[in-house]
Design an enzyme around this catalytic site. Sequence first.
Site, short mmCIF file in Angstrom:
data_model
loop_
_atom_site.label_atom_id
_atom_site.label_comp_id
_atom_site.label_asym_id
_atom_site.label_seq_id
_atom_site.Cartn_x
_atom_site.Cartn_y
_atom_site.Cartn_z
N HIS A 227 -96.47 -94.21 -64.76
CA HIS A 227 -96.70 -95.33 -63.85
C HIS A 227 -96.78 -94.89 -62.39
CE1 HIS A 227 -95.75 -98.11 -67.14
NE2 HIS A 227 -94.82 -97.24 -67.46
N CYS B 67 -102.54 -94.26 -61.95
CA CYS B 67 -103.56 -95.13 -61.38
C CYS B 67 -103.65 -94.93 -59.88
CB CYS B 67 -103.24 -96.59 -61.69
SG CYS B 67 -103.59 -97.02 -63.40
#
Lengths: 284, 201
Positions: free
Chosen positions: B108, B175
């Site tokens: 993450h 990301c």
Amino acid sequence: MQKQRVVDRLRPVFSRISGPVIGRSVLAALAALVPLLLATPSQAAAGASLYLVQGLPGQSLDLSVDGRQVAAKAPAAKVVGPIAVAAGQRTITARQGGKVVIERRVTVGSGGSLDVVIHQPAAPTGAPVITSYNNKLDAVPADKAAVRVAHTAAVGPADIRVNGKVLFANVANGESLDVVVPAATYRVEIVPAGASSPVVLGPLALPAKAGYLTRVFAVGAPASKTMTVAVGTIKLAAAGSQKPNLVNTGTGGQAAATDRSPLLVLVLLAGLAGAVAVRRVVRR
Amino acid sequence: MGLEGCTAQLDGAVPGTGVDGGLSTPTPPSTPTVGDPSAARSGTPAPSQRIRFVPTAVVLPGGAHAPVLPAGTKDGQLQVPSGARRVGWWDGGAQAGDPFGSIVLAGHVDTKEEGLGFFARLRKVEPGERVTLTAADRRATYRITTVRSVPKDALATRSGAFDQTGDHRLVLITCTGPYDAAAGGYADNLVVTATAEGFAE
């Protein structure tokens, strides 16, 4: 204890099946079957598999396990099996024309899978030996292949070159290497350790089949030009999942707030500095 | 009983298939009648046997480390373990120490509940820096070669991140880019690749 609980669980089932008139003796008979049913998994685990590999070029061998013949006149490079045996110590005998060539005891664990190779030692003139290899049956991803290469040839330590590069260095007689690779056909060469020639064996095309363990045994002697390979495959369980289309690893957006492009960060900083400067000016 | 004849025909090679009551004890090994042969040689792994392992922790440049858990693909999407500090190892890819294929870790950059995630650190890594994967007493070291961002929908098709046929390499994914919650979150993936330094130990 375990037995009792299972019987208790089965009792209502039996009652439903047989109706209320079920006799005590019938129930007892069914209950007597339970230990048999329970015993089945452990019985299966107590079994084991053997593969016999004929690694003596120029000979045709009658092979037996615990005195029971499992192959007649097996030619060189023949892989015989799987042979279901009970786990424990098994006796492997190789005969040529009724005469015992070699006889050895091997040990196979419960549920195990064992390759038993009858082959020459490193010295081409040495007496035959038997080497056993445990087969690793770990699951592999669907597009991968497990491969084990074993050096069971009458030659000194060797390098195993795969697709032109040394993947396994300095492998001696009796040694082996396990590897998991993408399923494909590989070009394999065996050369003396630390050298690129003379080529002991190959190049040969080795198919590594997806979802299988492929065992490759180099057998024979370069001195007598009898080098070849014996190959066997065992199906493995599938592991892992397919390639993802999407990896979504940000659900907060906080990183975006701090992670502008460097230029943008500079602009922001400049803006900030400007604002501070303005504020300072105003305060004065 | 006819069944006993059946069992006999099998020569005891398949234990546990009969129903003659002899089942509750393991099939006794048929004692060899040919004396007591010496033991066969046990094959041994060559010294060049590669060690391969599924990582349970990752250490990024600077020394920060985080737990790694296996992650599968469901409906086309990698199921990265929940928790901002946890990292997922794609279970369809290579293991540390393999000669071929990408070993893929995804973590993450942030989560709604916890803010910045462990892999937010990837935004600061540079080529030449080292990443270490570990598991119990195993370790494999990699050196970062590239850091780039790719549109999220091109990760699988154009980045080669999941490729299993090339040389072995480590691929770290998180990301990046503009964030638009309504449009599925971040627009891009940040992809860090690293090559193995020596063999896994």
